[in-house]
Write a protein that holds these residues in place. Structure first.
Motif, PDB file in Angstrom:
ATOM      1  N   THR A 112      -2.548  -6.122  12.060  1.00 19.70           N
ATOM      2  CA  THR A 112      -1.604  -6.947  11.770  1.00 19.70           C
ATOM      3  C   THR A 112      -1.575  -8.427  12.393  1.00 19.70           C
ATOM      4  N   VAL A 113      -2.027  -8.029  13.962  1.00 21.13           N
ATOM      5  CA  VAL A 113      -1.938  -9.209  14.702  1.00 21.13           C
ATOM      6  C   VAL A 113      -3.315  -9.969  14.337  1.00 21.13           C
TER       7      VAL A 113
ATOM      8  N   SER B  73       3.583 -13.603   3.019  1.00 19.62           N
ATOM      9  CA  SER B  73       4.832 -12.643   2.749  1.00 19.62           C
ATOM     10  C   SER B  73       5.278 -11.685   3.934  1.00 19.62           C
ATOM     11  N   PRO B  74       6.110 -11.836   4.526  1.00 19.48           N
ATOM     12  CA  PRO B  74       6.705 -10.822   5.283  1.00 19.48           C
ATOM     13  C   PRO B  74       6.714  -9.307   5.230  1.00 19.48           C
ATOM     14  N   ARG B  75       6.951  -9.199   3.618  1.00 16.14           N
ATOM     15  CA  ARG B  75       6.713  -7.973   3.259  1.00 16.14           C
ATOM     16  C   ARG B  75       5.381  -7.466   3.361  1.00 16.14           C
ATOM     17  N   GLY B  76       4.473  -8.206   3.231  1.00 19.17           N
ATOM     18  CA  GLY B  76       2.919  -7.651   3.125  1.00 19.17           C
ATOM     19  C   GLY B  76       2.753  -7.378   4.683  1.00 19.17           C
ATOM     20  N   PHE B  77       3.035  -8.061   5.571  1.00 17.90           N
ATOM     21  CA  PHE B  77       2.612  -8.050   6.883  1.00 17.90           C
ATOM     22  C   PHE B  77       3.379  -6.737   7.534  1.00 17.90           C
ATOM     23  N   LEU B  78       4.688  -6.387   6.964  1.00 16.45           N
ATOM     24  CA  LEU B  78       5.343  -5.100   7.438  1.00 16.45           C
ATOM     25  C   LEU B  78       4.753  -4.167   6.948  1.00 16.45           C
ATOM     26  N   THR B  79       4.154  -4.007   5.829  1.00 17.81           N
ATOM     27  CA  THR B  79       3.509  -2.969   5.218  1.00 17.81           C
ATOM     28  C   THR B  79       2.297  -2.709   5.782  1.00 17.81           C
TER      29      THR B  79
ATOM     30  N   ILE C 201      -6.067 -11.835  -7.808  1.00 21.75           N
ATOM     31  CA  ILE C 201      -6.779 -10.473  -8.038  1.00 21.75           C
ATOM     32  C   ILE C 201      -5.959  -9.356  -7.288  1.00 21.75           C
ATOM     33  N   PRO C 202      -5.328  -8.313  -7.856  1.00 17.43           N
ATOM     34  CA  PRO C 202      -4.584  -7.251  -7.322  1.00 17.43           C
ATOM     35  C   PRO C 202      -5.466  -6.320  -6.554  1.00 17.43           C
ATOM     36  N   VAL C 203      -4.772  -6.161  -5.434  1.00 19.10           N
ATOM     37  CA  VAL C 203      -5.541  -5.203  -4.383  1.00 19.10           C
ATOM     38  C   VAL C 203      -4.589  -3.858  -4.110  1.00 19.10           C
ATOM     39  N   TYR C 204      -4.893  -2.675  -4.167  1.00 22.05           N
ATOM     40  CA  TYR C 204      -4.078  -1.465  -3.957  1.00 22.05           C
ATOM     41  C   TYR C 204      -4.716  -0.887  -2.463  1.00 22.05           C
ATOM     42  N   GLN C 205      -3.880  -0.620  -1.722  1.00 22.29           N
ATOM     43  CA  GLN C 205      -4.242   0.013  -0.498  1.00 22.29           C
ATOM     44  C   GLN C 205      -4.357   1.603  -0.791  1.00 22.29           C
ATOM     45  N   MET C 206      -5.773   2.044  -0.811  1.00 27.90           N
ATOM     46  CA  MET C 206      -6.003   3.558  -1.404  1.00 27.90           C
ATOM     47  C   MET C 206      -7.664   3.931  -0.624  1.00 27.90           C
ATOM     48  N   ASP C 207      -7.564   4.933  -0.528  1.00 26.24           N
ATOM     49  CA  ASP C 207      -8.599   5.583  -0.210  1.00 26.24           C
ATOM     50  C   ASP C 207      -9.578   6.039  -1.416  1.00 26.24           C
TER      51      ASP C 207
ATOM     52  N   ASP D 116      -7.297  -0.819   4.239  1.00 27.11           N
ATOM     53  CA  ASP D 116      -6.373  -1.968   4.914  1.00 27.11           C
ATOM     54  C   ASP D 116      -5.625  -2.698   3.895  1.00 27.11           C
ATOM     55  N   VAL D 117      -4.528  -2.854   4.122  1.00 24.15           N
ATOM     56  CA  VAL D 117      -3.511  -3.776   3.383  1.00 24.15           C
ATOM     57  C   VAL D 117      -4.083  -5.004   3.277  1.00 24.15           C
ATOM     58  N   VAL D 118      -4.244  -5.701   2.191  1.00 25.98           N
ATOM     59  CA  VAL D 118      -4.835  -7.118   2.029  1.00 25.98           C
ATOM     60  C   VAL D 118      -3.469  -7.943   1.910  1.00 25.98           C
ATOM     61  N   ALA D 119      -3.293  -8.738   2.840  1.00 28.43           N
ATOM     62  CA  ALA D 119      -1.726  -9.614   2.853  1.00 28.43           C
ATOM     63  C   ALA D 119      -2.044 -10.776   2.128  1.00 28.43           C
ATOM     64  N   LYS D 120      -1.587 -11.076   1.130  1.00 27.35           N
ATOM     65  CA  LYS D 120      -1.634 -12.430   0.205  1.00 27.35           C
ATOM     66  C   LYS D 120      -0.645 -13.421   0.495  1.00 27.35           C
TER      67      LYS D 120
END
Length: 288
Positions: free
Chosen positions: A100-101, A84-90, A130-136, A77-81
């Motif tokens: 997202t909701v 940021s609208p960009r984070g939620f769009l991603t 702390i950086p988080v990457y969306q990754m498997d 999952d994307v971890v939105a900090k």
């Protein structure tokens, strides 16, 4: 839709009530992990480059690790900090509308703020930096030999190809690096991951309902599960990791053993061993 709404309300009530307690519980777990790693490998969790696999939205264990280490998190999952609208769009693009909701609602209801406040109170820091990457975890983009310590808590039961995930976790370790993961066993009493089993409201859920054909419709988990048995985990760990140490966590073994034996005497759960029914999770470590 009603099931999703009920689940969201149940989770909100639980987190709103237990945010501080949950942070303290994770800190206690991480303190125990630190003791285990030190005693088994003479390795202090200090000044290391650390990967937290499945860091989660609150990043509690990442914040604990980041007190004395350089930490990177990954999550499907994307971890939105922040907001940021960009984070939620991603997040919308990668994880879909429901996630997202749900995240927007969680932030609007100040649940994230509760956890952040509890982290700062207990650790003197949060997880904002702390950086988080969306990754498997089964297809990580990190070079080999990138991390001194790899940590993964209650994630691999949701991974389709566990062998590949373990190979990847070992690949990114430096020679001599240490890995540690826990996995909740599907055959455990709470292995369905039905949120009610954690909120204390289990009045309508029989023991091991998810393993009993006549009762399984009474539970609804909140994640896809690979449903691996204890023997499969042992075979997988032995095949993929160098000299693994496996510990079975059985915090309610005495109580559950009596219940499981009673059910088996009445013809239920006979295809499962008592060991796998009373085991809550596997705790596995190895050194590369």
């Amino acid at each position: 839709m009603m099931t999703k709404l009920w689940e969201a309300r149940s989770l909100y009530d639980w987190h709103a009530t237990n945010a501080v307690t949950r942070v303290k519980q994770v800190i206690e777990i991480m303190d125990a992990v630190e003791d285990t790693i030190r005693s088994r490998y003479d390795l202090a969790l200090t000044d290391l480059t650390v990967l937290d696999v499945g860091t989660g939205q609150q990043q509690i264990q990442s914040a604990w690790l980041a007190r004395r280490n350089r930490v990177i998190g990954i999550d499907l999952d994307v971890v939105a900090k922040g907001w940021s609208p960009r984070g939620f769009l991603t997040m919308w693009r990668v994880n879909g509308a429901y996630r997202t909701v749900k995240t927007l609602a969680r932030k609007a209801l100040r649940l994230d703020a509760m956890y952040a406040r509890a982290l700062h109170q207990e650790l003197g820091r949060g997880a904002e930096d702390i950086p988080v990457y969306q990754m498997d975890v089964a297809a990580m983009g990190f070079p080999s030999h990138s991390f001194d310590f790899v940590y993964c808590s209650s994630v691999l039961q949701c991974v389709p190809d566990v062998n590949l995930a373990l190979h990847e976790m070992n690949r990114v370790l430096v020679p001599g690096g240490v890995g540690y993961f826990t996995v909740q066993l599907y055959t455990s009493e709470t292995g369905s991951l039905d949120p009610r089993l954690y909120s204390g409201d289990r009045s309508s859920i029989p023991y091991w309902a998810h393993l009993r054909p006549a009762e399984c419709q009474r539970v609804s988990g909140n994640a896809w599960l690979n449903k691996m048995r204890l023997s499969e985990w042992r075979q997988c760990v032995d095949a993929c990791l160098p000299n693994p140490i496996v510990k079975l966590s059985q915090p309610q073994a005495h109580t559950l053993l009596a219940i499981a034996q009673s059910l088996q005497e009445r013809g239920h759960l006979q295809e499962y061993s008592l060991e796998e029914l009373v085991t809550h999770e596997l705790q596995v470590s190895w050194r590369k």
